[in-house]
Design an enzyme around this catalytic site. Structure first.
Site, PDB file in Angstrom:
ATOM      1  N   HIS A  11     -12.943   1.135  -0.009  1.00 46.46           N
ATOM      2  CA  HIS A  11     -12.435  -0.464   0.167  1.00 46.46           C
ATOM      3  C   HIS A  11     -13.412  -1.241  -0.813  1.00 46.46           C
ATOM      4  O   HIS A  11     -14.659  -0.837  -0.680  1.00 46.46           O
ATOM      5  CB  HIS A  11     -12.517  -0.679   1.459  1.00 46.46           C
ATOM      6  N   GLU A  30     -31.984   2.628  11.635  1.00 41.61           N
ATOM      7  CA  GLU A  30     -30.621   2.836  11.785  1.00 41.61           C
ATOM      8  C   GLU A  30     -29.733   2.915  12.864  1.00 41.61           C
ATOM      9  O   GLU A  30     -28.923   2.188  13.302  1.00 41.61           O
ATOM     10  CB  GLU A  30     -30.145   3.750  10.756  1.00 41.61           C
ATOM     11  N   TRP A  40       0.802  -1.218  -0.128  1.00 43.28           N
ATOM     12  CA  TRP A  40       0.006  -0.023   0.086  1.00 43.28           C
ATOM     13  C   TRP A  40       0.783   1.181   0.026  1.00 43.28           C
ATOM     14  O   TRP A  40       0.424   2.429   0.871  1.00 43.28           O
ATOM     15  CB  TRP A  40      -1.248  -0.050   1.098  1.00 43.28           C
ATOM     16  N   ASP A  87     -19.614   4.437  13.877  1.00 44.97           N
ATOM     17  CA  ASP A  87     -19.501   5.754  14.170  1.00 44.97           C
ATOM     18  C   ASP A  87     -18.219   6.155  14.530  1.00 44.97           C
ATOM     19  O   ASP A  87     -17.633   5.346  15.137  1.00 44.97           O
ATOM     20  CB  ASP A  87     -20.495   6.345  15.447  1.00 44.97           C
ATOM     21  N   TYR A  97      -4.891   5.772  -0.507  1.00 42.35           N
ATOM     22  CA  TYR A  97      -6.395   5.966  -0.713  1.00 42.35           C
ATOM     23  C   TYR A  97      -6.785   5.155   0.815  1.00 42.35           C
ATOM     24  O   TYR A  97      -8.080   5.038   1.255  1.00 42.35           O
ATOM     25  CB  TYR A  97      -6.805   4.952  -1.581  1.00 42.35           C
ATOM     26  N   ASN A 139     -21.067   1.022   8.921  1.00 43.14           N
ATOM     27  CA  ASN A 139     -21.951   1.753   9.674  1.00 43.14           C
ATOM     28  C   ASN A 139     -21.326   2.170  11.175  1.00 43.14           C
ATOM     29  O   ASN A 139     -22.386   2.512  12.070  1.00 43.14           O
ATOM     30  CB  ASN A 139     -23.319   0.958  10.264  1.00 43.14           C
ATOM     31  N   CYS A 158      -6.993  -3.356  -2.663  1.00 43.41           N
ATOM     32  CA  CYS A 158      -7.921  -3.973  -2.366  1.00 43.41           C
ATOM     33  C   CYS A 158      -8.855  -4.291  -3.670  1.00 43.41           C
ATOM     34  O   CYS A 158      -9.485  -5.426  -3.796  1.00 43.41           O
ATOM     35  CB  CYS A 158      -8.944  -3.168  -1.573  1.00 43.41           C
TER      36      CYS A 158
END
Length: 736
Positions: free
Chosen positions: A378, A496, A284, A443, A565, A441, A319
């Site tokens: 990704h 959610e 990477w 946080d 990235y 998802n 990836c």
């Protein structure tokens, strides 16, 4: 016996369904008696009643007919027969005499693995006029017979082991057996056209896209600037098929070969080199020479061919390369698969299901604790299958990832993980649901680390940053299909938030949501221009808003870096002195930062990514705020066209293709090269091009000889020391 030979009776095997019971349990479980046909070593035959031993003179695998019916007709050059499980296939046998239903029997002996045995389903006998063994539904039917031929149909189990079988055929009259010694290879694949197969997919257009399509798009960039690059999956190329069969034999345990869940999971490990010396080695950043830069690959074919030849990891991938190769492998095996890109993709390293950023009391990053990260994008895979190991409703698309990020059960692999389970926060289902949930998802939680290092104060939670514009190629089209709502409910909705809190309860920091949020009255947002090309000057506007009814005095600091990235900073491009800003009640202002091309051109790295960081302080309230925004500079596209657009494009007839590129930079490009490939058009080919002068336009003409008819795609990449990730493609409709 009168002739001095001994004759053994057929072996009777008792098989109980479910776990093996004790003798007292037999009445409560189904019992099957399987008679194993008397086959094996040739012996002195007992003359049949008519004096003529039945013999098989030849076996015709009916390759063309079977391949068309089993959707394997694009696979070229493979010796033997490639078919799909749970579906009938046909053989034609040439005999020395006519077949007699009353006395004759022909047994097809299928063997797979190192030590084939019936009890493990690695050996199957399927006979005319008799039961099969080693499987539940291997069935033989006689379709037609003449004086010296016999046409038979064989149907395998819909859950049979996949892979390469050897086939021997035995002809038997009474107790006399004659073996047909010519061994044949039979390759059995998963069958998404068979309703009883775990990978059954009903929609014809999706079957065409996710199993048969050998070309595709893989998305990259960032959430504000999504872009795609063409990729050649080429899953039906001869050497690619051989490589996949090699991986299957090397990496998958024989007992797992019938399960698409276990095969997909094992292949996600086999595609990376960690643990088992697999296909690809990742890197990477830094110097990739003398190996291949990840952005240079045009598709999976060259990678898998090189691995098949060397049996060593191919260098290098990132990836999207891992994902492209895994798509090839799964489609080749018959498992519907697609490459999926998650923008603002989180990497949670401690199973907290949050992305934790730590700061010292003075506001500087506490890097010692900062192991989590958010990648610009990704790429992983989805594969389609039922999940008999999970409750009802969690079949369908499953996330699986070959990029080596974290270990799962001690091995670098991820999935398969039910996408539905991720959406609902059921992170306790296998496999690796916690890790995938955090990717889409989680946080972002900011923590203050006290000077003692043993106290952490939660400062702020940033919601709805992770998991944006989850993308894959549209079915039958070149556009982008958004999958975000497959992975999570609408950001901010009650559903959610409930899924996030349910998932976090199974993480290592379930208490993180016990602290109420604080309300800040100064807000800031970055307005990145989406279409800035490399080589251009540009501005970065930052909108600062005072949401209070009082005046606010604000100081702002700005920095710009090049970055990979993965979000990792590479080089500093510029910083700006502190700016002071006074905002009246409910007032907003824009602060503009200007960037010249000379400031960044020699500091760019792969993907031309940039990271802008802004830190601010409000004098009246003591509020501190900060934000990072990743964006990328666009690279030019290759122009690819026919040299003579009016010329007929015909099978076997040479066509000329012209490739053009304009250097957007005020300096020359060095070590330029084009890589080109196209299934049925051109094998992977490298063209060295030397130097392209500043602002100059160059072109190359390539000769292509189509060897397959139908719609085909030519994929091209361009690389140089100064400019990479430049791609192009040309679709051609080849006529016979």
């Amino acid at each position: 016996m009168g002739n001095g030979s001994s004759r053994k009776a057929p072996v009777v095997v008792v098989v109980r369904s479910g776990n093996q019971p004790s003798s007292g349990d037999i009445g409560r479980r189904t019992v099957r008696h399987i008679t194993v046909p008397e086959v094996g070593r040739p012996r002195s035959p007992t003359p049949p009643p008519d004096g003529t031993q039945l013999k098989i003179l030849s076996l015709d695998l009916k390759k063309d007919v079977n391949a068309e019916q089993h959707h394997t007709d694009e696979i070229d050059g493979i010796k033997g027969l490639v078919i799909r499980r749970g579906q009938a296939f046909t053989f034609l046998l040439k005999l020395n005499r006519s077949y007699d239903d009353s006395t004759d029997q022909i047994t097809f002996d299928f063997k797979i693995g190192s030590n084939p045995v019936i009890q493990k389903r690695t050996r199957v006998y399927a006979s005319t006029g008799g039961p099969s063994s080693g499987g539940k539904q291997w069935e033989v039917k006689i379709l037609d017979k003449t004086e010296d031929t016999l046409t038979v149909s064989i149907t395998s189990d819909p859950d049979a082991l996949v892979g390469e079988y050897s086939l021997t055929v035995h002809a038997k009259v009474a107790a006399s057996v004659a073996n047909y010694a010519e061994l044949q290879s039979i390759y059995l694949l998963f069958n998404p056209w068979c309703e009883e197969d775990q990978v059954y997919l009903q929609d014809d257009k999706e079957l065409e896209e996710y199993v048969l399509n050998e070309q595709g798009l893989i998305w990259y960039g960032n959430s504000a600037q999504p872009a795609s690059r063409p990729w050649g999956f080429n899953q039906f190329e001869e050497k690619v098929f051989e490589a996949v069969m090699y991986l299957l034999k090397k990496h998958v345990k024989e007992g797992a070969l019938g399960s698409p869940v276990l095969v997909a999971r094992t292949m996600s490990a086999a595609v990376n080199f960690q643990d088992d010396n697999g296909v690809l080695s990742g890197k990477w950043g830094g110097d990739y020479s003398p190996h291949t830069r990840p952005t240079k690959w045009t598709g999976s074919q060259a990678i898998l061919e090189k691995h098949l030849e060397s049996k060593a990891p191919v260098r290098y991938g990132q990836c999207w390369v891992f994902s492209g190769v895994l798509t090839t492998v799964l489609r080749c095996l018959g498992i519907p698969s697609r490459s999926v890109t998650n923008y603002s993709s989180a990497h949670d390293t401690d199973s907290s299901l949050t992305i934790d950023k730590h700061f010292s009391p003075d506001g500087t990053p506490a890097d010692f604790y900062n192991n989590d990260s958010v990648w610009n994008f990704h790429v992983w895979n989805e594969c389609w299958m039922t999940r008999p190991d999970l409750p009802a409703g969690f079949g369908g698309w499953q996330a699986v990832d070959a990029t080596p990020q974290e270990t799962s059960e001690g091995i670098f692999c991820t999935g398969p993980c039910s996408v539905k389970a991720i959406k609902d926060g059921h992170v306790y289902y296998p496999y690796d649901a916690k890790f995938v949930f955090a990717e889409v998802n989680g946080d972002i939680v900011n923590w203050e680390v006290k000077s003692s290092g043993d106290e952490f104060i939660r400062l702020r939670v940033k919601y709805h940053v992770v998991g944006r514009n989850i993308s894959t190629k549209e079915v039958g089209k070149k556009g982008r299909r958004d999958l975000t709502l497959d992975y999570k409910y609408k950001d901010g909705s009650d559903e959610e938030r409930a899924a996030v809190k349910l998932a976090a309860g199974y993480g290592t920091k379930p208490f993180v949501y016990d602290v109420p949020d604080t309300t800040d009255d100064v807000d800031m947002s970055v307005e990145v221009t989406p279409n800035v090309y490399i080589g251009a000057d540009f501005d970065i506007p930052i909108l600062v808003e005072n949401k209070s009814s009082e005046q606010r005095t604000i100081s702002i600091n700005f920095a710009l870096h090049s970055c990979y990235y993965t979000g990792v900073i590479a080089k500093q491009i510029k910083t700006e002195p502190t700016r002071q800003l006074i905002l009246g009640p409910n007032e907003s202002k824009r602060v503009i930062y200007h960037v010249d091309s000379d400031e960044y051109l020699d500091k760019l790295v792969d993907q031309t990514g940039l990271k802008m960081t802004v830190v601010g302080h409000v004098e009246e309230t003591g509020q501190d705020f900060g934000d990072e925004e990743d964006f990328r500079l666009r690279t030019p596209d290759l122009e690819v066209k026919l040299s003579n657009p009016d010329e007929a494009i015909q099978f076997g007839r040479k066509i000329e293709v012209e490739i053009s590129l304009t250097n957007p930079l005020e300096k020359k490009l060095t070590h330029c090269e084009f890589d080109i490939e196209g299934r049925g058009l051109l094998a992977p080919t490298n063209i060295q091009h030397g130097v392209i002068e500043a602002k100059d336009t160059t072109s190359r003409t390539v000769s292509v000889y189509p060897v397959k008819a139908g719609k085909r795609t030519l994929v091209i990449t361009f690389e140089s020391d100064q400019l990479s990730q430049v791609t192009g493609e040309l679709e051609l409709d080849i006529q016979r």
